[in-house]
Design a protein around this motif. Structure first.
Motif, PDB file in Angstrom:
ATOM      1  N   PRO A  12      -7.674  -4.625  -4.573  1.00 37.82           N
ATOM      2  CA  PRO A  12      -6.786  -5.794  -4.490  1.00 37.82           C
ATOM      3  C   PRO A  12      -6.029  -6.016  -5.796  1.00 37.82           C
ATOM      4  O   PRO A  12      -6.123  -7.067  -6.438  1.00 37.82           O
ATOM      5  N   VAL A  13      -5.290  -4.995  -6.209  1.00 42.12           N
ATOM      6  CA  VAL A  13      -4.513  -5.020  -7.448  1.00 42.12           C
ATOM      7  C   VAL A  13      -3.173  -4.347  -7.174  1.00 42.12           C
ATOM      8  O   VAL A  13      -3.125  -3.278  -6.562  1.00 42.12           O
ATOM      9  N   SER A  14      -2.089  -4.964  -7.622  1.00 43.42           N
ATOM     10  CA  SER A  14      -0.760  -4.378  -7.490  1.00 43.42           C
ATOM     11  C   SER A  14      -0.485  -3.432  -8.647  1.00 43.42           C
ATOM     12  O   SER A  14      -0.857  -3.706  -9.792  1.00 43.42           O
ATOM     13  N   VAL A  15       0.188  -2.317  -8.337  1.00 38.98           N
ATOM     14  CA  VAL A  15       0.630  -1.390  -9.384  1.00 38.98           C
ATOM     15  C   VAL A  15       2.133  -1.530  -9.626  1.00 38.98           C
ATOM     16  O   VAL A  15       2.759  -0.639 -10.190  1.00 38.98           O
ATOM     17  N   GLY A  16       2.691  -2.643  -9.197  1.00 36.48           N
ATOM     18  CA  GLY A  16       4.098  -2.905  -9.468  1.00 36.48           C
ATOM     19  C   GLY A  16       5.061  -2.400  -8.421  1.00 36.48           C
ATOM     20  O   GLY A  16       6.275  -2.448  -8.625  1.00 36.48           O
ATOM     21  N   ARG A  17       4.549  -1.902  -7.287  1.00 38.73           N
ATOM     22  CA  ARG A  17       5.482  -1.582  -6.203  1.00 38.73           C
ATOM     23  C   ARG A  17       6.193  -2.878  -5.797  1.00 38.73           C
ATOM     24  O   ARG A  17       5.575  -3.929  -5.703  1.00 38.73           O
ATOM     25  N   GLY A  18       7.491  -2.768  -5.556  1.00 43.26           N
ATOM     26  CA  GLY A  18       8.263  -3.961  -5.256  1.00 43.26           C
ATOM     27  C   GLY A  18       8.798  -4.655  -6.498  1.00 43.26           C
ATOM     28  O   GLY A  18       9.272  -5.790  -6.428  1.00 43.26           O
ATOM     29  N   THR A  19       8.720  -3.967  -7.645  1.00 44.81           N
ATOM     30  CA  THR A  19       9.340  -4.453  -8.881  1.00 44.81           C
ATOM     31  C   THR A  19      10.248  -3.356  -9.423  1.00 44.81           C
ATOM     32  O   THR A  19      10.324  -2.259  -8.860  1.00 44.81           O
ATOM     33  N   ASP A  20      10.892  -3.629 -10.544  1.00 45.50           N
ATOM     34  CA  ASP A  20      11.735  -2.618 -11.189  1.00 45.50           C
ATOM     35  C   ASP A  20      10.932  -1.693 -12.091  1.00 45.50           C
ATOM     36  O   ASP A  20      11.503  -0.806 -12.725  1.00 45.50           O
ATOM     37  N   TYR A  21       9.612  -1.887 -12.151  1.00 44.89           N
ATOM     38  CA  TYR A  21       8.786  -1.065 -13.044  1.00 44.89           C
ATOM     39  C   TYR A  21       7.478  -0.663 -12.363  1.00 44.89           C
ATOM     40  O   TYR A  21       6.384  -0.963 -12.854  1.00 44.89           O
ATOM     41  N   TYR A  42       6.999  -2.970   2.052  1.00 48.65           N
ATOM     42  CA  TYR A  42       5.931  -3.950   2.245  1.00 48.65           C
ATOM     43  C   TYR A  42       4.994  -3.925   1.039  1.00 48.65           C
ATOM     44  O   TYR A  42       3.851  -3.479   1.133  1.00 48.65           O
ATOM     45  N   PRO A  43       5.464  -4.390  -0.120  1.00 49.82           N
ATOM     46  CA  PRO A  43       4.627  -4.304  -1.319  1.00 49.82           C
ATOM     47  C   PRO A  43       3.402  -5.202  -1.236  1.00 49.82           C
ATOM     48  O   PRO A  43       3.435  -6.275  -0.621  1.00 49.82           O
ATOM     49  N   LYS A  44       2.340  -4.740  -1.834  1.00 55.12           N
ATOM     50  CA  LYS A  44       1.121  -5.546  -1.920  1.00 55.12           C
ATOM     51  C   LYS A  44       1.427  -6.853  -2.647  1.00 55.12           C
ATOM     52  O   LYS A  44       2.152  -6.864  -3.641  1.00 55.12           O
ATOM     53  N   PHE A  45       0.880  -7.964  -2.142  1.00 52.72           N
ATOM     54  CA  PHE A  45       1.089  -9.300  -2.715  1.00 52.72           C
ATOM     55  C   PHE A  45       2.576  -9.683  -2.749  1.00 52.72           C
ATOM     56  O   PHE A  45       3.060 -10.284  -3.711  1.00 52.72           O
TER      57      PHE A  45
END
Length: 423
Positions: free
Chosen positions: A284-293, A320-323
């Protein structure tokens, strides 16, 4: 596709959303990278392609520059002075390309991770594009029946769960089963000197890890192909007609393709962090998918001790990015001194410890009470790493548990397939 007579990189018209890229925008460093590809040896090995019906496994990053003979002498000063895509290179040589095959992320390398890719037609050449990340991940008998050989040219990153080596293995197996020759155009990757992380238990074999190799296995994709054949990790490996066109002047230096191999690995920093952060895809951790980095930040809505924040939102690299649309608290690694040329377990240990200290009410609401999903074990290659973390082992104890297996892999398997000098 790219045509050398226009002076403009038309490749971007189908590969990218930007309107155009001029050749002059490539730096001398970029040009140097494009010279380090087995593709620059194609013309001096024309006997492999003349009179053959050819299929090419490729994507946006498959550019090369210049041409050399087999003694690594430049053939002329006029040929392919601008970067050219491998498919266009074959067409310009009047070799008979019948079709193209595309991997995960598609022929244009712009589809999000895991998105099913459909068959297509290249608008410029009219060539059919057969997806190897759709209804099939392995070329079928019908796909290969009108071909004599397959050419494989994908930009790998040297990490076990990056799926291009799984595509390679299935292409190799299909060629062996159907009596087709396979020519791999080798390319550098940033981890070709690094052997690190846990070795996959084959009972956990999947498309994100098929063979018993470490998370970082320290080989180019051409060397990996030789290993898969030599170790008999595919059916009928002994009858596969495999040729690897080597990278000229390659010394296992750290380098990165100027054209990203997939949308969420946009630069060298993200690629260097990828082996250590990708395991969070099973947490349950985002790796930044859905961001510019992407793969340069990590965080979660529940980690409110952190001051850095980001909010994942739907974009071209992640539908469909996490969070999605939730504020995530975490770490900005874009300028971090912690980045190492290997697998770093510290990030997982820190976030698991923080999650373990949450109150039951918060953990149940934020994470469904589970930190490690089954996908974590697939990425890690077994359940051993998860159990070590849950048991409370520290980073040193965990890494020491791999050392004997890594030594055995390097000495008894990897060393047999080295094509370029190692330190």
């Amino acid at each position: 596709m790219l045509r050398k007579d226009t002076g403009v990189l038309h490749l971007c018209l189908i590969f990218f959303s930007i309107p155009f890229i001029l050749f002059g925008q490539y730096s001398s460093k970029d040009i140097s990278y494009f010279q380090k590809s087995g593709a620059v040896l194609l013309e001096s090995n024309s006997h492999l392609f003349e009179g053959k019906r050819i299929g090419i496994v490729s994507h946006a990053s498959a550019l090369s520059h210049g041409r050399l003979d087999n003694k690594l002498n430049r053939l002329d000063t006029n040929g392919f002075q601008n970067p050219i895509h491998t498919v266009d290179r074959f067409i310009d040589n009047n070799w008979n390309v019948i079709k193209v095959f595309s991997p995960e992320h598609g022929f244009r390398s712009d589809a999000p991770a895991g998105e099913v890719i459909s068959d297509d037609i290249d608008y410029k050449t009219g060539l059919p594009i057969i997806s190897l990340y759709g209804k099939n991940k392995k070329p079928s008998v019908e796909d290969l029946e009108d071909l004599d050989i397959l050419v494989f040219d994908l930009q790998d990153v040297g990490v076990r769960f990056y799926t291009y080596i799984s595509t390679l293995s299935l292409v190799m197996e299909a060629c062996a089963e159907n009596g087709k020759g396979l020519i791999v155009l080798d390319r550098p990757n940033p981890f070709s000197s690094v052997v690190s992380g846990p070795i996959l238990d084959t009972s956990y074999s999947s498309f994100v890890g098929m063979h018993p190799v470490p998370l970082l296995y320290g080989l180019t994709i051409g060397e990996y192909a030789k290993m898969v054949k030599g170790e008999g990790w595919i059916q009928n490996s002994e009858i596969l007609d495999l040729t690897v066109l080597k990278i000229p002047f390659f010394e296992r230096e750290i380098s990165v393709n100027p054209i990203p191999p997939s949308p969420n690995l946009p630069n060298l920093n993200s690629i260097l962090l990828y082996p250590s952060l990708c395991l969070f895809e099973g947490c349950p951790v985002s790796v930044g998918r859905g961001t510019d980095y992407p793969f340069e930040v990590i965080g979660a809505p529940w980690y409110k001790d952190k001051t850095f924040v980001f909010t994942p939102k739907k974009n071209s690299g992640s539908k469909y990015p996490k969070f999605e649309k939730q504020i995530c608290y975490g770490d900005d690694l874009r300028n971090s001194a912690k980045i190492s040329m290997g697998f770093n377990i510290d990030y997982i240990l820190e976030y698991f410890d923080a999650w373990s200290r949450l109150t039951p009410e918060v953990s149940q609401k934020s994470t469904n009470k589970i930190f490690f999903s089954k996908f974590f074990d697939k990425l890690a290659g077994s359940d051993v790493l998860r159990k070590q973390v849950e048991k409370g082992l520290n980073a040193s104890e965990i890494s020491q548990s791999w050392e004997k297996d890594l030594k055995d892999f390097k000495e008894n398997i990897r060393d047999k397939y080295i094509l370029y000098s190692v330190d």
